[in-house]
Design an enzyme around this catalytic site. Structure first.
Site, mmCIF file in Angstrom:
data_model
loop_
_atom_site.group_PDB
_atom_site.id
_atom_site.type_symbol
_atom_site.label_atom_id
_atom_site.label_comp_id
_atom_site.label_asym_id
_atom_site.label_seq_id
_atom_site.Cartn_x
_atom_site.Cartn_y
_atom_site.Cartn_z
ATOM 1 N N LYS A 133 0.818 -1.218 0.000
ATOM 2 C CA LYS A 133 0.000 0.000 0.000
ATOM 3 C C LYS A 133 0.850 1.265 0.000
ATOM 4 O O LYS A 133 0.406 2.319 -0.421
ATOM 5 C CB LYS A 133 -0.961 0.008 1.201
ATOM 6 C CG LYS A 133 -0.336 0.333 2.547
ATOM 7 C CD LYS A 133 -1.434 0.649 3.564
ATOM 8 C CE LYS A 133 -0.902 1.057 4.920
ATOM 9 N NZ LYS A 133 -0.260 -0.015 5.671
ATOM 10 N N HIS A 168 1.664 -4.390 14.509
ATOM 11 C CA HIS A 168 2.237 -3.198 13.864
ATOM 12 C C HIS A 168 2.416 -2.131 14.934
ATOM 13 O O HIS A 168 1.460 -1.758 15.603
ATOM 14 C CB HIS A 168 1.327 -2.696 12.735
ATOM 15 C CG HIS A 168 2.026 -1.779 11.777
ATOM 16 N ND1 HIS A 168 2.643 -0.614 12.176
ATOM 17 C CD2 HIS A 168 2.240 -1.871 10.439
ATOM 18 C CE1 HIS A 168 3.186 -0.029 11.119
ATOM 19 N NE2 HIS A 168 2.958 -0.768 10.055
ATOM 20 N N GLU A 180 7.065 -6.557 7.686
ATOM 21 C CA GLU A 180 6.317 -5.912 6.597
ATOM 22 C C GLU A 180 6.757 -4.461 6.421
ATOM 23 O O GLU A 180 5.935 -3.552 6.531
ATOM 24 C CB GLU A 180 4.813 -5.957 6.914
ATOM 25 C CG GLU A 180 4.256 -7.349 7.094
ATOM 26 C CD GLU A 180 2.885 -7.352 7.785
ATOM 27 O OE1 GLU A 180 2.443 -6.284 8.268
ATOM 28 O OE2 GLU A 180 2.272 -8.425 7.847
#
Ligand SMILES: *Cc1c(COP(=O)(O)O)cnc(C)c1O
Length: 377
Positions: free
Chosen positions: A46, A183, A259
């Site tokens: 993204k 996250h 990530e």
């Protein structure tokens, strides 16, 4: 990139221009690899979903964090080129579907790929069990996001106290929870967020094991900071702290994923715009350029980021305002940039604008997104 090169490209291709330097992409990837030798990189698409960027990381052996079917197919179209036998075995190694909330239609489409997907609540377990029973699961945890530029913990994540019960709940629905993910918030300059999250995860690994559930992977998410300015702590020292904690708490048999998004692409993106208007307002010099917050500078709104504009010309500077091309007053790039006296058709540029920029560009007011140019591919 060299100033001279940016100027040449703007003159050649016109503006607004968004320039992606693939040499820098490869350097950032190599840097992450070097400092996290135990971690498999799942680039968070993204942040900038340009297929050429995806391809560059793919060729380096990278894997991907996707959050929509379109992102999934951007990667899968590269995987499809592999021999049929390798494809199935590869999917978890190459893709994690890391959006904890997935539409039913998406689950139905994903199921045939036997994907690895994240979840964080009971309703999602029921949905996955019904529509994607062949999926493997990773439980997304809610962890502290203190001091990160972009906070993500209010939208997603199971409380650590509910984690093992959710793992059991998935098991009752004939699903296997393979591991945990979290996250710490984007542009995280506070190593404690990572350390606490790794601790919390280790606790859940132990508790799950005591109830008969063996977790196999830990996904430490994104948040790795781009070096926008000198205030950002050295990547090497952050990596050292994180690695130390992982090695202390997780045996080598546990697979570690990350990530990273911003870290890999921020420094590889440059924007060049042209001055299309000039005025004096409130005794301040105002420049109007052909790119703005509805376009490449969208990170000002969506990413809580500030960007600096630089001139290719030298000379005495003054505090200037820089506005985008649309009719909305929100389209303000900066109210206080130190810039020299410039003329119409002169150019301004911004470095380190590769992340969360072109990705959320719109067509607002009839102005299309900046043209994208790839160099050093
Ligand atoms: C956005 C996102 C990332 C990337 O975060 P960065 O801060 O850009 O590294 C990683 N994982 C998930 C699940 C995300 O939503």
């Amino acid at each position: 990139m060299k100033q001279k090169t940016l100027l040449q490209l703007a003159k050649k291709h016109g503006t607004p221009l968004f320039i992606v330097d693939h040499k820098e992409l490869r350097a950032n990837y190599a840097r992450f690899r070097k400092h996290f030798p135990r971690v498999q990189i799942y680039y968070a698409i993204k942040v900038n979903s340009d297929p050429h960027i995806v391809e560059t990381f793919y060729k380096l052996g990278g894997s991907f964090d996707v959050a929509s079917m379109q992102e999934f197919h951007t990667v899968h179209q590269l995987i499809k080129k592999l021999p049929a036998k390798e494809r199935q075995a590869f999917i978890w190694d190459r893709i994690i579907y890391a959006n904890p909330i997935k539409p039913v239609e998406t689950l139905r489409e994903l199921d045939r790929y036997k994907p690895l997907v994240t979840f964080d609540n009971h309703e999602e377990v029921k949905k996955i069990a019904k529509h994607a029973p062949h999926a493997g699961l990773a439980l997304r945890l809610r962890v502290p996001n203190t001091g990160s530029m972009v906070e993500l913990s209010s939208k997603f994540g199971a409380l650590p106290g509910e984690a093992v019960e959710l793992i059991e709940y998935a098991h009752k629905h004939k699903l296997v929870v393979e591991g945990l993910s979290f996250h710490v918030g984007s542009q995280c300059t506070n190593p404690t967020n990572f350390i606490q999250a790794i601790h919390l995860s280790a606790g859940i690994f132990a508790e799950a094991k005591s109830r008969g559930f063996e977790l196999k992977l830990l996904d430490i998410g994104g948040g790795f900071p781009a070096a926008y300015d000198e205030s950002v702590p050295a990547f090497s020292s952050l990596a050292k702290k994180i690695n130390h904690e992982i090695d202390r708490l997780f045996p080598k048999s546990i697979e570690i994923l990350a990530e990273p998004g911003r870290f890999l692409v921020a420094s590889a993106g440059n924007a060049v715009s042209k001055i299309i208007g000039k005025a004096f307002r409130n005794e301040k010099l105002c420049y109007y350029v052909d790119d703005g917050v509805y376009h490449t500078y969208s990170g000002i709104i969506f990413d809580h980021c500030t960007y600096h504009l630089k001139s290719f010309q030298k000379g005495p500077t003054q505090i200037c305002a820089v506005f985008g091309p649309t009719c909305d007053a929100l389209d303000t790039i900066s109210l206080a940039e130190q810039l020299p006296e410039l003329e119409l058709d002169d150019y301004l540029y911004t470095e380190n604008i590769g992340a969360y920029s072109a990705a959320s560009s719109t067509h607002f007011n009839g102005f299309p997104p900046a043209q994208v140019i790839h160099v050093n591919r």
